[in-house]
Design a protein around this motif. Structure first.
Motif, PDB file in Angstrom:
ATOM      1  N   ARG A   1       0.822  -1.215   0.000  1.00  0.00           N
ATOM      2  CA  ARG A   1       0.000   0.000   0.000  1.00  0.00           C
ATOM      3  C   ARG A   1       0.856   1.265   0.000  1.00  0.00           C
ATOM      4  NH1 ARG A   1      -3.821  -2.603  -2.307  1.00  0.00           N
ATOM      5  NH2 ARG A   1      -4.893  -4.125  -0.985  1.00  0.00           N
ATOM      6  N   THR A   2       2.013   1.200   0.637  1.00  0.00           N
ATOM      7  CA  THR A   2       2.903   2.364   0.630  1.00  0.00           C
ATOM      8  C   THR A   2       3.438   2.623  -0.770  1.00  0.00           C
ATOM      9  OG1 THR A   2       3.549   1.928   2.922  1.00  0.00           O
ATOM     10  CG2 THR A   2       4.968   3.391   1.655  1.00  0.00           C
ATOM     11  N   LEU A   3       3.838   1.555  -1.464  1.00  0.00           N
ATOM     12  CA  LEU A   3       4.313   1.705  -2.843  1.00  0.00           C
ATOM     13  C   LEU A   3       3.192   2.209  -3.744  1.00  0.00           C
ATOM     14  CD1 LEU A   3       6.411   1.341  -5.072  1.00  0.00           C
ATOM     15  CD2 LEU A   3       5.731  -1.068  -5.226  1.00  0.00           C
ATOM     16  N   GLU A   4       1.993   1.657  -3.567  1.00  0.00           N
ATOM     17  CA  GLU A   4       0.858   2.105  -4.379  1.00  0.00           C
ATOM     18  C   GLU A   4       0.567   3.587  -4.145  1.00  0.00           C
ATOM     19  OE1 GLU A   4      -1.497  -2.203  -4.325  1.00  0.00           O
ATOM     20  OE2 GLU A   4      -2.255  -0.510  -3.172  1.00  0.00           O
ATOM     21  N   ALA A   5       0.584   4.003  -2.887  1.00  0.00           N
ATOM     22  CA  ALA A   5       0.297   5.407  -2.577  1.00  0.00           C
ATOM     23  C   ALA A   5       1.349   6.325  -3.183  1.00  0.00           C
ATOM     24  CB  ALA A   5       0.223   5.602  -1.062  1.00  0.00           C
ATOM     25  N   PHE A   6       2.614   5.887  -3.102  1.00  0.00           N
ATOM     26  CA  PHE A   6       3.704   6.690  -3.671  1.00  0.00           C
ATOM     27  C   PHE A   6       3.522   6.838  -5.182  1.00  0.00           C
ATOM     28  CE2 PHE A   6       7.690   6.621  -6.040  1.00  0.00           C
ATOM     29  CZ  PHE A   6       8.259   7.805  -5.608  1.00  0.00           C
ATOM     30  N   LEU A   7       3.313   5.714  -5.875  1.00  0.00           N
ATOM     31  CA  LEU A   7       3.189   5.766  -7.331  1.00  0.00           C
ATOM     32  C   LEU A   7       1.912   6.478  -7.764  1.00  0.00           C
ATOM     33  CD1 LEU A   7       4.520   2.233  -8.329  1.00  0.00           C
ATOM     34  CD2 LEU A   7       5.617   4.437  -8.747  1.00  0.00           C
ATOM     35  N   ARG A   8       0.828   6.295  -7.000  1.00  0.00           N
ATOM     36  CA  ARG A   8      -0.419   6.998  -7.328  1.00  0.00           C
ATOM     37  C   ARG A   8      -0.192   8.512  -7.292  1.00  0.00           C
ATOM     38  NH1 ARG A   8      -3.231   4.796  -3.769  1.00  0.00           N
ATOM     39  NH2 ARG A   8      -4.442   3.220  -4.895  1.00  0.00           N
ATOM     40  N   SER A   9       0.542   8.968  -6.301  1.00  0.00           N
ATOM     41  CA  SER A   9       0.835  10.396  -6.181  1.00  0.00           C
ATOM     42  C   SER A   9       1.712  10.884  -7.331  1.00  0.00           C
ATOM     43  CB  SER A   9       1.526  10.664  -4.834  1.00  0.00           C
ATOM     44  OG  SER A   9       2.010  11.979  -4.775  1.00  0.00           O
ATOM     45  N   GLN A  10       2.819  10.162  -7.592  1.00  0.00           N
ATOM     46  CA  GLN A  10       3.764  10.590  -8.621  1.00  0.00           C
ATOM     47  C   GLN A  10       3.154  10.517 -10.016  1.00  0.00           C
ATOM     48  OE1 GLN A  10       6.706  11.947  -8.088  1.00  0.00           O
ATOM     49  NE2 GLN A  10       6.653  11.671  -5.870  1.00  0.00           N
ATOM     50  N   VAL A  11       2.493   9.409 -10.309  1.00  0.00           N
ATOM     51  CA  VAL A  11       1.895   9.244 -11.632  1.00  0.00           C
ATOM     52  C   VAL A  11       0.720  10.204 -11.794  1.00  0.00           C
ATOM     53  CG1 VAL A  11       0.700   7.626 -13.162  1.00  0.00           C
ATOM     54  CG2 VAL A  11       2.671   6.854 -11.821  1.00  0.00           C
ATOM     55  N   GLY A  12      -0.037  10.414 -10.712  1.00  0.00           N
ATOM     56  CA  GLY A  12      -1.169  11.342 -10.774  1.00  0.00           C
ATOM     57  C   GLY A  12      -0.744  12.747 -11.137  1.00  0.00           C
ATOM     58  N   ILE A  13       0.342  13.213 -10.542  1.00  0.00           N
ATOM     59  CA  ILE A  13       0.876  14.547 -10.875  1.00  0.00           C
ATOM     60  C   ILE A  13       1.256  14.608 -12.348  1.00  0.00           C
ATOM     61  CG2 ILE A  13       2.822  16.121 -10.491  1.00  0.00           C
ATOM     62  CD1 ILE A  13       2.820  15.098  -7.545  1.00  0.00           C
ATOM     63  N   ARG A  14       1.941  13.567 -12.789  1.00  0.00           N
ATOM     64  CA  ARG A  14       2.395  13.520 -14.185  1.00  0.00           C
ATOM     65  C   ARG A  14       1.196  13.523 -15.138  1.00  0.00           C
ATOM     66  NH1 ARG A  14       7.759  11.592 -15.692  1.00  0.00           N
ATOM     67  NH2 ARG A  14       7.820  10.932 -17.873  1.00  0.00           N
ATOM     68  N   LEU A  15       0.167  12.727 -14.813  1.00  0.00           N
ATOM     69  CA  LEU A  15      -1.017  12.668 -15.667  1.00  0.00           C
ATOM     70  C   LEU A  15      -1.739  14.010 -15.718  1.00  0.00           C
ATOM     71  CD1 LEU A  15      -2.713   9.237 -14.843  1.00  0.00           C
ATOM     72  CD2 LEU A  15      -1.165   9.785 -16.720  1.00  0.00           C
ATOM     73  N   HIS A  16      -1.828  14.660 -14.576  1.00  0.00           N
ATOM     74  CA  HIS A  16      -2.548  15.940 -14.508  1.00  0.00           C
ATOM     75  C   HIS A  16      -1.974  16.940 -15.508  1.00  0.00           C
ATOM     76  CE1 HIS A  16      -4.550  19.467 -12.861  1.00  0.00           C
ATOM     77  NE2 HIS A  16      -3.361  20.056 -12.756  1.00  0.00           N
ATOM     78  N   TYR A  17      -0.660  17.098 -15.486  1.00  0.00           N
ATOM     79  CA  TYR A  17      -0.045  18.083 -16.377  1.00  0.00           C
ATOM     80  C   TYR A  17       0.019  17.592 -17.819  1.00  0.00           C
ATOM     81  CZ  TYR A  17       1.064  20.789 -12.255  1.00  0.00           C
ATOM     82  OH  TYR A  17       0.958  21.539 -11.110  1.00  0.00           O
ATOM     83  N   ALA A  18       0.261  16.288 -17.998  1.00  0.00           N
ATOM     84  CA  ALA A  18       0.337  15.749 -19.359  1.00  0.00           C
ATOM     85  C   ALA A  18      -1.022  15.824 -20.051  1.00  0.00           C
ATOM     86  CB  ALA A  18       0.836  14.308 -19.321  1.00  0.00           C
ATOM     87  N   ASN A  19      -2.104  15.549 -19.324  1.00  0.00           N
ATOM     88  CA  ASN A  19      -3.439  15.616 -19.920  1.00  0.00           C
ATOM     89  C   ASN A  19      -3.785  17.022 -20.377  1.00  0.00           C
ATOM     90  OD1 ASN A  19      -3.959  12.888 -19.626  1.00  0.00           O
ATOM     91  ND2 ASN A  19      -5.236  13.119 -17.802  1.00  0.00           N
ATOM     92  N   GLN A  20      -3.283  18.014 -19.664  1.00  0.00           N
ATOM     93  CA  GLN A  20      -3.535  19.399 -20.049  1.00  0.00           C
ATOM     94  C   GLN A  20      -2.736  19.805 -21.280  1.00  0.00           C
ATOM     95  OE1 GLN A  20      -2.589  21.570 -16.436  1.00  0.00           O
ATOM     96  NE2 GLN A  20      -4.727  21.571 -15.784  1.00  0.00           N
ATOM     97  N   ALA A  21      -1.592  19.138 -21.477  1.00  0.00           N
ATOM     98  CA  ALA A  21      -0.661  19.553 -22.525  1.00  0.00           C
ATOM     99  C   ALA A  21      -0.895  18.849 -23.857  1.00  0.00           C
ATOM    100  CB  ALA A  21       0.775  19.307 -22.067  1.00  0.00           C
ATOM    101  N   THR A  22      -1.774  17.854 -23.903  1.00  0.00           N
ATOM    102  CA  THR A  22      -1.978  17.119 -25.141  1.00  0.00           C
ATOM    103  C   THR A  22      -3.452  17.082 -25.524  1.00  0.00           C
ATOM    104  OG1 THR A  22      -1.624  15.002 -26.270  1.00  0.00           O
ATOM    105  CG2 THR A  22      -2.226  14.880 -23.947  1.00  0.00           C
TER     106      THR A  22
END
Length: 309
Positions: A160-181
């Motif tokens: 769950r710690t790994l999932e929470a970490f990756l959810r946060s990191q990937v979520g940030i990346r998706l947020h900005y990438a979705n806006q840019a494409t």
């Protein structure tokens, strides 16, 4: 002997390209290009008076050779010794020790719950390598190893710690990438038996890198709700992912039935695609494979075939 000057390396009439254009031409993002230059001295672009990087054609050729070595499994730390050898040289056997060492290091950091080191490792791996190589050589093998270990002895805290970490990191990346494409929107959903979103997160990271907008659902949405989800989110495709085998009734009955009702393609990736390849091979569900970079690469011809691209 003094090093050759940049002027001698790149004559005045040589066309020069800014880093954004080089990134577009080679597929290597600008963060990685800068890391290769600063950390390993693999490329040596010119600079404008204001410090902006300018690359000549021989720099681009060099970047393409770096990619060739990386794709053969050579770690970036060993590429410098190979770059200036003749192109006809026999391909050396990659030293797997460096990859193995990095995988062991990543696994140890995850299991130690050292989030500061995990964040540093995550960002370093994505800076030094194209994402497909980082996933294939580091993240996917480590997740597979951990999931096999957890199948024998569960460790919910680490998972769950790994999932929470990756959810946060990937979520940030998706947020900005979705806006840019303005790329097609992929609805990415976990399958019901997957105990966590690790495969969905890796798939989302890879799809975003390839220019798709990604709507990630890391808890399984019932198959009967997919048509409404596709319509309301304006999705061009549904992509399902799992690290598990999933149930026979889900794979052999429910999933093909759902695919028949959708007006967009539905694909499957992750370990489930390897485990169930023979079950779904000839049906309406597109089997994209367990190699995540390859699976995402297969989306483009699929979307072209369906008329989205």
């Amino acid at each position: 002997m003094a090093p050759m000057s940049l002027k001698a390396t790149h004559p005045p009439d040589t066309p020069l390209y800014p880093i954004r254009e080089v990134s577009r031409l080679t597929g290597v993002n600008s963060v990685t290009l800068r890391a290769w230059e600063r950390r390993y001295g693999l490329i040596r672009p010119q600079r404008t008076p204001k410090g902006h990087r300018l690359y000549a054609q021989d720099d681009i050729t060099r970047i393409e050779r770096i990619l060739q070595w990386l794709n053969r499994g050579v770690p970036v730390s060993q590429v410098a010794d190979l770059l200036d050898q003749p192109e006809t040289i026999e391909t050396p056997t990659p030293d797997a020790g460096d990859w193995a060492s990095q995988r062991q290091q990543l696994q140890a950091i995850i299991e130690a719950l050292d989030l500061a080191k995990l964040e540093a490792f995550y960002h370093q791996s994505l800076a030094l390598y194209p994402l497909s190589i980082a996933i294939n050589e580091l993240w996917q093998p480590v997740i597979l190893t951990l999931e096999a270990k957890w199948a024998v002895q569960a460790d919910q805290l680490v998972r769950r710690t790994l999932e929470a970490f990756l959810r946060s990191q990937v979520g940030i990346r998706l947020h900005y990438a979705n806006q840019a494409t303005r790329g097609p929107l992929i609805l990415l959903n976990a399958m019901p038996d997957d105990p966590g979103p690790l495969w969905v997160l890796m798939s989302a990271l890879m799809a975003s890198e390839q220019g798709y907008r990604v709507q990630m659902l890391d808890h399984s949405l019932p198959l009967e709700d997919l048509p409404q989800a596709v319509a309301r989110l304006h999705s061009s495709m549904v992509l399902l992912s799992s690290g598990q085998r999933e149930s026979d009734s889900y794979i052999n009955q429910a999933l093909p039935k759902a695919a028949e009702t959708l007006n967009v393609p539905i694909g499957v990736c992750g370990e489930v695609a390897r485990l169930r390849e023979s079950d779904l091979r000839d049906g309406p569900v597109h089997m994209l494979g367990d190699d995540l970079p390859q699976a995402i690469a297969r989306l483009r011809p699929l979307l072209r075939e369906s008329g989205v691209l």
